[in-house]
Design an enzyme around this catalytic site. Structure first.
Site, PDB file in Angstrom:
ATOM      1  CB  THR A 111      -1.308   1.596  -3.916  1.00  0.00           C
ATOM      2  OG1 THR A 111      -1.590   1.737  -2.533  1.00  0.00           O
ATOM      3  CG2 THR A 111      -2.058   2.659  -4.711  1.00  0.00           C
ATOM      4  CG  ASP A 112       3.329  -1.208  -4.609  1.00  0.00           C
ATOM      5  OD1 ASP A 112       3.323  -0.016  -4.210  1.00  0.00           O
ATOM      6  OD2 ASP A 112       4.038  -1.574  -5.559  1.00  0.00           O
ATOM      7  CG  PHE A 113       5.591  -1.511   0.173  1.00  0.00           C
ATOM      8  CD1 PHE A 113       6.688  -0.716   0.465  1.00  0.00           C
ATOM      9  CD2 PHE A 113       5.748  -2.560  -0.726  1.00  0.00           C
ATOM     10  CE1 PHE A 113       7.919  -0.960  -0.118  1.00  0.00           C
ATOM     11  CE2 PHE A 113       6.969  -2.806  -1.315  1.00  0.00           C
ATOM     12  CZ  PHE A 113       8.064  -2.010  -1.016  1.00  0.00           C
ATOM     13  CB  THR A 114       5.989   2.036  -3.339  1.00  0.00           C
ATOM     14  OG1 THR A 114       5.276   1.609  -4.503  1.00  0.00           O
ATOM     15  CG2 THR A 114       7.016   0.994  -2.926  1.00  0.00           C
TER      16      THR A 114
END
Length: 153
Positions: free
Chosen positions: A30-33
């Site tokens: 995942t990304d930071f979100t």
């Protein structure tokens, strides 16, 4: 004591002609979100195609070590992103090897969360020799794939 097969990672299962591979989303996906990074969908689809072949009795190692060594390459992929996948999601990669025409294989793939479609892909792959030139699939490969194909030409 567990046998070697029980320790092996799952290659998924077939439901009719469609292969189903469970996938869990981890933090690294995942990304930071907490949403899956778009390029990782390609990885899930690749795993689905590889494990569908493996479950049908086709080993990449055997393809490379046969009389006429061959491999596969993706030549075209069309992807529709429908919904975001998120950290901790339990998903299914559903892969359908539709047909073979000459050296080309046409594959449909979906990534699902329950019944919800997350992402879909139409894939065209080609069987190639070790110099990268198109090669017809071997009779053994066609025999192994025959039960899961809608048709060959």
């Amino acid at each position: 004591m567990p046998t070697e097969d029980q320790d092996a990672p799952s290659s998924g299962r077939y439901e009719g002609r469609e292969h189903v591979l469970p996938v869990r989303i981890y933090y690294e996906d995942t990304d930071f979100t907490g949403v899956v990074y778009h390029a990782n969908y390609l990885r899930y689809f690749e795993r689905g195609r590889s494990d569908a072949l493996r479950a049908a009795g086709v080993s990449h190692t055997d393809l490379l070590s046969g009389d006429r060594p061959t491999a596969f390459t993706v030549v075209r992929m069309e992807i529709d992103f429908r919904r975001p996948a998120r950290i901790d999601d339990a998903l299914q990669v559903r892969t359908l090897y539709d047909r073979i025409r000459g050296p080309r294989m046409f594959i449909q793939q979906r990534l699902l969360r329950g019944r919800e479609v997350i992402c879909e892909a139409q894939v065209e792959a080609a069987c190639i020799d070790l110099s990268g030139r198109p090669a017809r699939p071997s009779p053994r490969l066609l025999e192994r794939l025959a039960p899961i194909l809608s048709g060959t030409v």
